[in-house]
Enzyme design. Structure first.
Site, PDB file in Angstrom:
ATOM      1  N   HIS A 139      12.837  -4.399  -8.703  1.00 26.62           N
ATOM      2  CA  HIS A 139      12.612  -3.086  -8.103  1.00 26.62           C
ATOM      3  C   HIS A 139      13.949  -2.420  -7.793  1.00 26.62           C
ATOM      4  CE1 HIS A 139      12.699  -6.096  -4.879  1.00 26.62           C
ATOM      5  NE2 HIS A 139      13.299  -5.176  -4.147  1.00 26.62           N
ATOM      6  N   HIS A 162      15.669   0.314  -5.202  1.00 28.76           N
ATOM      7  CA  HIS A 162      15.549   1.108  -3.984  1.00 28.76           C
ATOM      8  C   HIS A 162      16.164   2.484  -4.221  1.00 28.76           C
ATOM      9  CE1 HIS A 162      14.800  -2.327  -1.108  1.00 28.76           C
ATOM     10  NE2 HIS A 162      15.345  -2.994  -2.104  1.00 28.76           N
TER      11      HIS A 162
HETATM   12  P1  5GP Z   1      14.410  -6.456  -1.507  1.00 28.81           P
HETATM   13  O1  5GP Z   1      14.774  -7.071  -0.181  1.00 28.81           O
HETATM   14  O2  5GP Z   1      13.679  -7.464  -2.364  1.00 28.81           O
HETATM   15  O3  5GP Z   1      15.542  -5.790  -2.213  1.00 28.81           O
HETATM   16  O4  5GP Z   1      13.410  -5.287  -1.169  1.00 28.81           O
HETATM   17  C1  5GP Z   1      12.029  -5.457  -0.995  1.00 28.81           C
HETATM   18  C2  5GP Z   1      11.532  -4.222  -0.298  1.00 28.81           C
HETATM   19  O5  5GP Z   1      10.128  -4.208  -0.414  1.00 28.81           O
HETATM   20  C3  5GP Z   1      11.851  -4.193   1.197  1.00 28.81           C
HETATM   21  O6  5GP Z   1      12.603  -3.011   1.488  1.00 28.81           O
HETATM   22  C4  5GP Z   1      10.496  -4.201   1.862  1.00 28.81           C
HETATM   23  O7  5GP Z   1      10.432  -3.370   2.991  1.00 28.81           O
HETATM   24  C5  5GP Z   1       9.571  -3.705   0.780  1.00 28.81           C
HETATM   25  N1  5GP Z   1       8.229  -4.238   0.858  1.00 28.81           N
HETATM   26  C6  5GP Z   1       7.877  -5.545   1.009  1.00 28.81           C
HETATM   27  N2  5GP Z   1       6.534  -5.664   1.019  1.00 28.81           N
HETATM   28  C7  5GP Z   1       6.039  -4.417   0.865  1.00 28.81           C
HETATM   29  C8  5GP Z   1       4.696  -3.908   0.785  1.00 28.81           C
HETATM   30  O8  5GP Z   1       3.708  -4.625   0.872  1.00 28.81           O
HETATM   31  N3  5GP Z   1       4.571  -2.566   0.610  1.00 28.81           N
HETATM   32  C9  5GP Z   1       5.651  -1.742   0.509  1.00 28.81           C
HETATM   33  N4  5GP Z   1       5.421  -0.448   0.356  1.00 28.81           N
HETATM   34  N5  5GP Z   1       6.916  -2.180   0.573  1.00 28.81           N
HETATM   35  C10 5GP Z   1       7.103  -3.517   0.750  1.00 28.81           C
END
Ligand code: 5GP
Ligand code: ZN
Length: 139
Positions: free
Chosen positions: A102, A104
């Site tokens: 993903h 951001h």
């Molecule tokens: P990472 O830490 O892997 O770069 O980012 C994962 C992102 O996914 C985090 O910013 C977290 O808030 C978001 N996230 C995790 N679970 C969910 C969810 O169930 N729904 C949404 N909309 N965002 C999520």
């Protein structure tokens, strides 16, 4: 399309878990982050499951990139932040918490206090060249 039954973003892509959707096309989905670091913080995913950049299909990256351009432009128009960071984590050392690739889209304000920046300082030229040589051997 590949999916992991235990992956939260696969469930969001399939519509079995709700999200605040911004946009979708055949290959990608953009939705609001549930824990926004700033107003407008959202995520762009390929609908297919790829844990990290190391497993990512180039076509999926291209499709996600097209959606990122569209969504980042809309965020900029709607919220007029001072800037936008595109962030993407791979692996625990990079603080990846969801193992579905993903990107951001993170709107930034001057002095918003987020600590993802670093202060540039000149590197050792010899070390930079030596590390580049190590990386090139794997390209
Ligand atoms: P990472 O830490 O892997 O770069 O980012 C994962 C992102 O996914 C985090 O910013 C977290 O808030 C978001 N996230 C995790 N679970 C969910 C969810 O169930 N729904 C949404 N909309 N965002 C999520
Ligand atoms: Zn997934």
């Amino acid at each position: 399309m590949t999916a992991d039954p235990n992956c939260i973003f696969c469930k969001i892509a399939a519509g079995t878990i709700p999200c605040t959707k911004l946009y979708e096309d055949g290959e990608t989905l953009a939705f609001m982050d549930i824990n926004p670091a700033n107003d407008g913080h959202c995520l762009v995913i390929p609908k297919a499951h790829f844990p990290t950049v190391f497993a990512l299909a180039p076509e999926a990256f291209a499709a996600a990139g097209r959606t990122v351009i569209k969504v980042a432009s809309a965020v900029q128009a709607a919220l007029t932040p001072d800037g936008i960071n595109l962030l993407q984590a791979n692996g625990p050392g990079a603080a990846q918490s969801v193992l579905h690739f993903h990107i951001h889209v993170l709107p930034r304000r001057q002095n918003d206090g987020l600590s993802i920046n670093w202060t540039p300082k000149p590197g050792d030229r010899g070390r930079i060249a030596e590390i580049a040589e190590r990386i090139r051997k794997h390209l």
